[in-house]
Every structure is written in C-alpha cells, then in structure tokens.
Design a protein around this motif. Structure first.
Motif, short mmCIF file in Angstrom:
data_model
loop_
_atom_site.label_atom_id
_atom_site.label_comp_id
_atom_site.label_asym_id
_atom_site.label_seq_id
_atom_site.Cartn_x
_atom_site.Cartn_y
_atom_site.Cartn_z
N ARG A 10 54.53 -34.56 64.44
CA ARG A 10 55.19 -34.37 65.74
C ARG A 10 54.29 -33.69 66.77
N THR A 11 53.03 -33.47 66.37
CA THR A 11 52.10 -32.93 67.36
C THR A 11 51.62 -34.05 68.29
N ALA A 12 51.20 -33.65 69.48
CA ALA A 12 50.49 -34.56 70.38
C ALA A 12 49.08 -34.01 70.50
N TRP A 13 48.10 -34.88 70.49
CA TRP A 13 46.73 -34.37 70.50
C TRP A 13 45.78 -35.38 71.13
N ARG A 14 44.61 -34.87 71.49
CA ARG A 14 43.56 -35.74 72.01
C ARG A 14 42.23 -35.01 71.87
N TYR A 16 38.37 -34.31 73.17
CA TYR A 16 37.53 -34.34 74.36
C TYR A 16 36.16 -33.80 73.99
N ILE A 23 49.05 -30.10 70.99
CA ILE A 23 50.30 -29.44 71.41
C ILE A 23 51.28 -29.52 70.25
N PRO A 25 55.01 -29.18 68.50
CA PRO A 25 56.38 -29.41 68.96
C PRO A 25 57.16 -28.10 68.99
N SER A 28 55.79 -26.02 72.22
CA SER A 28 54.93 -26.62 73.25
C SER A 28 53.66 -25.80 73.50
N HIS B 229 58.60 -34.40 71.67
CA HIS B 229 57.33 -34.97 71.22
C HIS B 229 56.84 -36.05 72.17
N ASN B 232 55.40 -34.53 75.26
CA ASN B 232 54.07 -33.96 75.05
C ASN B 232 53.00 -35.05 75.02
N LYS B 233 53.33 -36.16 74.38
CA LYS B 233 52.37 -37.29 74.37
C LYS B 233 52.15 -37.81 75.79
N LEU B 235 52.35 -36.03 78.51
CA LEU B 235 51.50 -35.06 79.23
C LEU B 235 50.03 -35.29 78.92
N PHE B 236 49.71 -35.57 77.64
CA PHE B 236 48.32 -35.86 77.28
C PHE B 236 47.84 -37.12 77.97
#
Lengths: 96, 265
Positions: A10-14, A16, A23, A25, A28, B229, B232-233, B235-236
């Motif tokens: 459930r994380t959002a990531w990227r 760079y 991020i 869940p 936040s 969730h 948040n995605k 926002l990325f």
C-alpha cells in the motif's frame, strides 16, 4: 537471518537518481531511502525476498564484514518495518 | 438557499446554505475568487446543529467504506465528501476560520483529481511568468514575498499556492488561503517558469536542484490529508510530471537582498 521481507503493497514510491522516496499509507509520511536502501528496495520487488538472500546479494554488491552487514541490514529492515514501509514475515508465517 | 461559487486553480466549487448572513460574509471574504463558471463540486453548508467532541486543533481524515471520505478540524467543522467526489456537506460553526480550514482541506483533497496540487509556497509573477518558492514554515516564504513586492513584482500568494497542469502546461494560481502576513492573494493564473527551494544564506546564488531534492521538497510541501493509497500514487505521478516540465532550483537568499537580478542571470 530468516523469513521473508516484502514491500508494503500500500506504499506509493518512486526512484530519483538512486534515491527512493516512499509514502506510507495511513500516516502519509514521506520516507527517503539512500543508495543502499534503494538497492535493498529494488531487491524486494513486488513479491518479497528471503532475508538470507538479501544478505547474500548485499555481500556481493558491497564490501565489508558479513557480520556487520547482517547487523546493519537487520536494523534497517526493523526500522522500515516499524514505519510500515516493509512487511516482515517469519518462516512459520507470522507477520511482524 | 443562498449560493456562491469560488474558482481556485480553475476548479469551481459551489457552496450553498440556508444561513443568509453567514453566506453573505463568506462571499464577501472570497470576493476575488468568486466565479460564475459551471461548478465542478457542490458543497452544502450546514450550520444548524454542528457539534463535536473533538477538541484537538488538527485536521483528521478518514476514507468511507462506501467511497468518498470524511475530514474535519477539532470542534470547528466536519465534511462528508460523497463517493462521487463531486458533492458533499460541511457541518460547521458559522465562522470564517472554520470554513477556511474546510475549504483548504477540500481543495487539497480534490485538486489532484484535476491534475493539480496545493502546496506550501509563495507564488510571484515576474515578466508574465510564475515563480514558485516552496518550503515549510520558516523557509522564508514571507521574506521572499516581501522582497519581491518591494522589487515591484506581483505576489499571487504568500503561503499556499495551487499548481495545475492545464492543457499540458503547468500553471500557477494564487489562492485565498493567507499566511501570517495576511497579504491579499490574487487568483491570476500564470505559466509556471520555475520552482525554487529557498534556503536562507549569507549570499545570493542559485543552482539547479537534483531530481530527488526537488521531488522530496514537493512531496513534503503538498497539502495532503487523504489517507488513500490511490491518492498517494497520484501525488507521485503529478510530482514526476511537474519535475519533467518545470526547472527546479536551489535558491540561496539573504534577508534583505533582491535576488531577482541573480535569477535573471
């Protein structure tokens, strides 16, 4: 080291330039992984990896004493687990 | 029912309610942002019977099982946003501050669905282009606004700014959400020329920011309250889009020096 480590799905990531921002869940919160953390994050993939295999991969990638590396990796994973970035599963199936 | 519409970053919210006096005060307070364009969202203001046991002066938010979400602030207001995300109800005390907090959180919540972000940042127009200075409290947004105003620049917003991708171009918009300086903000949209990460220093200079510095700065300054969730995605994704299209710079500035000459060089 034993058990499986995986990304919290459930994380959002990227990533760079070798730094990964995640991020978590619910809270936040934004977490920053340095180049070593990004290497570990990349190994976890979508389905997770055995902690022993993580250590082996790190030993191949980085120089250093294996015991020190294991201690650092365990600390790092526990920190990420406490923040909800990763999920750790013991061999008998219990979730931390 | 009394009604008025506010447009921020070209997202039009229609508010309607039965309390004519409160509605009149709100409309007057948000006058520069009033609009007659078609509404994207409709929010009822219910001041008839708001009560809350919450006294903690902070924003809370929760997803609803059936979709949509609820959020609120202490004992001042609560909002229920319906699963369509196009309508909802503010339950609040008839107070401008209660409404302003709710409006900020509402906009922060829905703007990503319109390819936009609400950021802690000061926006300044120079040469018909927008310059955005982002950072948390204490980063120097008020100082930058003051220096810019003295240099003859138009300050669009000194505390909270909206950016939105409109027809593939990133545009910066003032918002009515004021900082401690209580400076009047302007809705005027201008194309976004650059985003700056300000840092107080002894000398004025700027350097390009690397991608993770830029992304971290944006993600830390986005107003986001949705425990979601997918949000948040989003926002990325929006942050990545902003980084691709707009240059980011580390700006070292002094308390009184005019940095605009350095930026032009």
């Amino acid at each position: 080291m034993n058990g499986t480590v995986k990304r919290n799905p459930r994380t959002a990531w990227r990533e760079y330039d070798g730094t990964t921002l995640v991020i978590t869940p619910d809270d936040s919160m934004l977490h920053k992984l340095n180049s070593t953390g990004t290497f570990v994050w990349g190994l976890l993939g979508e389905h997770g990896v055995l902690a022993d295999d993580l250590l082996k991969a790190m030993a191949q990638r980085f120089d250093g004493e294996r015991e020190t590396m294991q201690r650092d990796l365990e600390g790092f994973l526990e920190q990420l687990s406490s923040k909800g970035v990763v999920m750790m599963e013991s061999p008998c199936g219990n979730h931390d | 029912m009394e009604r008025f519409r506010c447009s921020i970053a070209k997202v039009v919210v229609e508010f309607f309610g039965a309390d004519a006096d409160f509605m009149g005060r709100l409309a007057a307070s948000y006058d520069p942002f009033l609009s007659s364009a078609a509404a994207d969202l409709q929010i009822e203001l219910d001041t008839s019977a708001f009560s809350s046991t919450r006294s903690d002066p902070s924003v809370w938010a929760a997803n609803l099982e059936e979709g949509g979400m609820e959020f609120g602030y202490g004992n001042l207001m609560r909002c229920r946003l319906e699963p369509t995300w196009r309508s909802g109800t503010f339950y609040l005390v008839p107070d401008l501050k209660a409404f302003d907090i709710g409006f900020r959180v509402l906009l922060a919540t829905v703007l990503p669905r319109f390819n936009g972000l609400l950021l802690h940042g000061a926006a300044v127009e120079s040469g018909s282009m927008g310059h955005l200075f982002i950072g948390p409290s204490g980063a120097g947004k008020s100082t930058i606004s003051h220096i810019s105003s003295n240099a003859g620049k138009q300050v669009l917003s000194d505390e909270i700014t909206a950016v939105r991708q409109v027809e593939k171009a990133w545009t910066v918009f003032g918002t009515p959400f004021r900082g401690s300086s209580n400076r009047t903000s302007r809705p005027l949209p201008v194309p976004l020329a650059a985003v700056y990460l300000p840092k107080k220093s002894d000398a004025i200079s700027w350097t390009p920011a690397n991608s993770w510095q830029a992304a971290e700065a944006v993600l830390k300054t986005i107003l986001s309250f949705s425990p979601d969730h997918e949000n948040n995605k989003r926002l990325f994704s929006l942050t990545a889009g902003l980084l691709r299209k707009v240059p980011f710079r580390m700006l070292h500035f002094t308390k009184t020096g005019d940095f605009w000459g350095a930026l032009a060089s």
